[in-house]
Design an enzyme around this catalytic site. Sequence first.
Site, mmCIF file in Angstrom:
data_model
loop_
_atom_site.group_PDB
_atom_site.id
_atom_site.type_symbol
_atom_site.label_atom_id
_atom_site.label_comp_id
_atom_site.label_asym_id
_atom_site.label_seq_id
_atom_site.Cartn_x
_atom_site.Cartn_y
_atom_site.Cartn_z
ATOM 1 N N CYS A 2 -4.608 -3.431 4.819
ATOM 2 C CA CYS A 2 -5.307 -3.030 6.296
ATOM 3 C C CYS A 2 -4.216 -2.797 7.131
ATOM 4 O O CYS A 2 -2.963 -3.364 6.920
ATOM 5 C CB CYS A 2 -5.825 -4.548 6.791
ATOM 6 S SG CYS A 2 -7.462 -4.699 5.641
ATOM 7 N N ARG A 27 -0.706 2.625 3.158
ATOM 8 C CA ARG A 27 -0.809 1.025 2.684
ATOM 9 C C ARG A 27 -2.047 0.913 1.902
ATOM 10 O O ARG A 27 -2.075 -0.074 1.191
ATOM 11 C CB ARG A 27 -0.543 0.555 4.002
ATOM 12 C CG ARG A 27 0.221 0.184 4.745
ATOM 13 C CD ARG A 27 -0.011 -0.274 6.180
ATOM 14 N NE ARG A 27 -0.133 -1.597 6.319
ATOM 15 C CZ ARG A 27 0.727 -2.542 6.227
ATOM 16 N NH1 ARG A 27 1.829 -1.966 6.161
ATOM 17 N NH2 ARG A 27 0.604 -3.800 6.354
ATOM 18 N N TRP A 75 -9.078 -2.615 4.077
ATOM 19 C CA TRP A 75 -9.158 -2.476 2.683
ATOM 20 C C TRP A 75 -9.786 -3.796 2.327
ATOM 21 O O TRP A 75 -9.661 -4.996 2.620
ATOM 22 C CB TRP A 75 -7.631 -3.043 2.237
ATOM 23 C CG TRP A 75 -7.407 -2.670 0.597
ATOM 24 C CD1 TRP A 75 -7.218 -1.456 0.015
ATOM 25 C CD2 TRP A 75 -7.218 -3.850 -0.365
ATOM 26 N NE1 TRP A 75 -7.003 -2.035 -1.399
ATOM 27 C CE2 TRP A 75 -7.199 -3.274 -1.511
ATOM 28 C CE3 TRP A 75 -7.807 -5.419 -0.239
ATOM 29 C CZ2 TRP A 75 -7.185 -4.080 -2.906
ATOM 30 C CZ3 TRP A 75 -7.495 -6.083 -1.337
ATOM 31 C CH2 TRP A 75 -7.182 -5.279 -2.586
ATOM 32 N N ASN A 101 -6.262 -7.930 10.470
ATOM 33 C CA ASN A 101 -5.658 -8.022 9.005
ATOM 34 C C ASN A 101 -5.493 -9.398 8.519
ATOM 35 O O ASN A 101 -5.166 -10.220 9.105
ATOM 36 C CB ASN A 101 -4.354 -7.386 8.889
ATOM 37 C CG ASN A 101 -4.057 -5.951 9.197
ATOM 38 O OD1 ASN A 101 -5.169 -5.591 9.394
ATOM 39 N ND2 ASN A 101 -2.934 -5.459 9.447
ATOM 40 N N GLY A 102 -5.871 -9.778 7.056
ATOM 41 C CA GLY A 102 -5.541 -10.859 6.759
ATOM 42 C C GLY A 102 -7.044 -11.497 6.330
ATOM 43 O O GLY A 102 -8.080 -10.734 6.332
ATOM 44 N N GLU A 487 7.217 -1.139 -16.790
ATOM 45 C CA GLU A 487 6.992 -0.419 -15.540
ATOM 46 C C GLU A 487 6.594 0.917 -16.040
ATOM 47 O O GLU A 487 5.806 1.567 -15.120
ATOM 48 C CB GLU A 487 8.421 -0.197 -15.150
ATOM 49 C CG GLU A 487 8.373 0.568 -13.669
ATOM 50 C CD GLU A 487 7.691 -0.095 -12.727
ATOM 51 O OE1 GLU A 487 7.024 -1.030 -12.624
ATOM 52 O OE2 GLU A 487 7.346 1.109 -11.457
ATOM 53 N N LYS A 491 2.948 2.417 -14.195
ATOM 54 C CA LYS A 491 3.124 3.824 -13.500
ATOM 55 C C LYS A 491 1.858 4.581 -14.003
ATOM 56 O O LYS A 491 1.120 5.195 -13.120
ATOM 57 C CB LYS A 491 4.483 4.636 -13.517
ATOM 58 C CG LYS A 491 5.654 4.156 -12.680
ATOM 59 C CD LYS A 491 5.478 4.281 -11.377
ATOM 60 C CE LYS A 491 5.037 3.099 -10.923
ATOM 61 N NZ LYS A 491 5.516 1.961 -10.209
ATOM 62 N N GLU A 494 -1.586 3.029 -12.917
ATOM 63 C CA GLU A 494 -1.687 3.201 -11.404
ATOM 64 C C GLU A 494 -2.330 4.436 -10.784
ATOM 65 O O GLU A 494 -3.323 4.456 -10.038
ATOM 66 C CB GLU A 494 -0.539 2.680 -10.578
ATOM 67 C CG GLU A 494 -0.060 1.420 -10.542
ATOM 68 C CD GLU A 494 1.274 1.313 -9.773
ATOM 69 O OE1 GLU A 494 1.261 0.220 -8.921
ATOM 70 O OE2 GLU A 494 2.375 1.819 -10.101
ATOM 71 N N HIS A 510 2.416 -8.001 -33.685
ATOM 72 C CA HIS A 510 1.330 -9.118 -33.623
ATOM 73 C C HIS A 510 0.177 -8.676 -32.729
ATOM 74 O O HIS A 510 -0.344 -9.628 -32.206
ATOM 75 C CB HIS A 510 2.179 -10.198 -32.888
ATOM 76 C CG HIS A 510 3.502 -10.784 -33.656
ATOM 77 N ND1 HIS A 510 3.294 -11.351 -34.840
ATOM 78 C CD2 HIS A 510 4.703 -10.477 -33.415
ATOM 79 C CE1 HIS A 510 4.442 -11.882 -35.226
ATOM 80 N NE2 HIS A 510 5.332 -11.123 -34.380
ATOM 81 N N LYS A 609 -0.472 -0.321 -0.819
ATOM 82 C CA LYS A 609 1.092 -0.293 -0.877
ATOM 83 C C LYS A 609 1.592 -1.690 -0.454
ATOM 84 O O LYS A 609 2.557 -2.143 -0.951
ATOM 85 C CB LYS A 609 1.510 0.795 0.119
ATOM 86 C CG LYS A 609 3.079 0.926 -0.058
ATOM 87 C CD LYS A 609 3.556 1.461 -1.080
ATOM 88 C CE LYS A 609 5.109 1.636 -1.465
ATOM 89 N NZ LYS A 609 5.379 1.766 -2.842
HETATM 90 C C1 G6P Z 1 1.329 -3.344 -4.836
HETATM 91 C C2 G6P Z 1 2.102 -2.069 -4.843
HETATM 92 C C3 G6P Z 1 3.172 -2.206 -5.897
HETATM 93 C C4 G6P Z 1 3.968 -3.427 -5.654
HETATM 94 C C5 G6P Z 1 3.420 -4.444 -5.553
HETATM 95 C C6 G6P Z 1 4.343 -5.694 -5.016
HETATM 96 O O1 G6P Z 1 0.513 -3.503 -5.818
HETATM 97 O O2 G6P Z 1 1.130 -0.773 -4.918
HETATM 98 O O3 G6P Z 1 3.774 -0.670 -5.931
HETATM 99 O O4 G6P Z 1 4.878 -3.226 -6.528
HETATM 100 O O5 G6P Z 1 2.545 -4.431 -4.277
HETATM 101 O O6 G6P Z 1 4.761 -5.088 -3.556
HETATM 102 P P1 G6P Z 1 6.122 -5.495 -2.976
HETATM 103 O O7 G6P Z 1 6.155 -5.016 -1.807
HETATM 104 O O8 G6P Z 1 6.189 -7.095 -2.689
HETATM 105 O O9 G6P Z 1 7.175 -5.000 -3.772
#
Ligand code: G6P
Length: 614
Positions: A2, A27, A75, A101-102, A487, A491, A494, A510, A609
Amino acid sequence: MCGIVGYIGNGNVYKILINGLKRLEYRGYDSAGMALVAPDGKLSVYKAKGKVSNLEDYCSDKSLDACAGIAHTRWATHGEPSDNNAHPHYSEDGRLALVHNGTIENYKLLRDALQQHGCHFKTETDTEVLVQLIEYIRTTNACSLVDAVREALNQVIGAYAIAVVERDNPDTIIAARKSSPLVVGIGNDEMFLGSDGTPFVEYTDKVVYVNDNEIAVIRRGEPLKIITLDNREAKVDVKKLALSIAQLEKGGYPHFMLKEIFEQPSTLTDCIRGRVVDNGYSVRLNGVFDHQDKFLNCNRMIIVACGTSWHASLLGKQLIQDMCGIPVEVEYASEFRYSNPVITPRDIVIAVSQSGETADTLAAIQIARQKGAFVYGISNVVGASIPRETHSGTYIHVGPEIGVASTKAFTGQVTVFTLLALSIAQLKGSMDQETISKVAGYLLRIPELVKETLRLDDKIRQLSLIYTYARNFLYLGRGYSYPVALEGALKLKEISYIHAEGYPAAEMKHGPIALIDSEMPTVIIAPKDHLYEKIVSNVQQVKSRGGSIIAIVTKGDTVIRDLADHVLEVPDVPECLTPLITSIPLQLLSYYIAINKGKNVDMPRNLAKSVTVE
Ligand code: G6P
């Protein structure tokens, strides 16, 4: 997650709010809305499910004359994404409108109490409870709006950033925060509100970060006033916003993600600048040097983070253990906070967060502080909550990251961990000076080597065409390449929505080995390091089961070249720096696969985000 925008002044309120919402799109959200207060005291709320552009379409035939307004990207948490559940929410008599928000944890209790007083609710949201409560207090106590907000927030348990406007009070916006970000922008005869500074960056660089348990009283023609929940006036601390409009544009790239991948040579230069000193002889992080005693006497480090930041933290653990000989644990912040962690005052807790606002990481910090730990932050967004809640820390300085899938922040975090480990090693004498200077010297060359690695772009684009329709991917790596595998897999899933698993290569036998067949590509991260021979045998195990292999190898590799279906050669660097190079082709591979599939790489479905709720 949000986002909040607000504006009061003589500008075009509607346009400022819509543009502000667009800036906050990165975001993550699933509906948007705004409340406009007209000079004659009319309060109009417009809302639409989906993109901000849907809201614009909806507003095209509406009355948009206003002198103040608040807006929101939602959101969904309580209640599905819909026009009805979108913010702002009206109070029962339509006199107030509020964005939030929250999450309000005791909303059910408050709702039941309000219903007993005759309130009717139109939505299932926790937010509507808040606006009804404010109205109820305002009416029964015949008090001012700010007193009603203060009284209501004193009854609320949970996290919030809110903004409220009132029909008959067109010259006032009341905003408040607890655990969710909120910034006031101060212009000439106008004021702005934002979840961060992006909505108003072109209008002012003067900002006030609202603290937890504070209420901002924003009135036309008056200076900003901040009061606390216990009704004391707080200092208005004006800071300079470290952000420019150019940083928020795509700069000729089709997507922010691609721009951010290609920016890495310069973002890493910014990240390292001024931190490798004495002509590359030594490393200096002020956050460490200013608290030397803490680092010298530390028994153990615990790193808390989420998502990509958690992967960078796994690399941080290896770097610190290898260079400093300090035991390090890495925890998901969301697990750590509820695990009754055993922490002593000689522990250092490191919180890693690009946004600096992740709710779980913020909560983990609070627990660590309560238990007496020294807390160090690694963040990107200057002035965000996490850097403000920590005792010391380091910014990664990679500039705003807009693409939801983190790229340049990951390499920035790994770079800061390298600098951190070298700084501590220097202080402790756990590494000889010659080796420190050698690694630091290589670190200075990393931006140029990343640039060289980015020349694989075309090759990776071609390669992506072969694998676009794979349904599953396996990513394998060992040692420093294991977090890179995690990672790489994150990626891909996502942004392309392809199922992908990252695994320590030796663990494959395993379980995941059962999945390998000609339809399951395996990406193997196998630079020339001390585990190279071991990973060659993992490559053979995949090959002998008919799996196709994409390998990331060091330039000049001949052994894996003969076994893999495709190799991507990267420059040779010391083992501890390989993640900064090997992660680059994986970013590009996921980007191109997602593009081939027609996915929205910058704003993938369901993701946010900045994750400001639990
Ligand atoms: C969300 C974002 C990720 C990020 C994660 C942690 O899931 O989409 O890209 O790695 O939050 O966010 P931060 O801002 O704490 O690194």
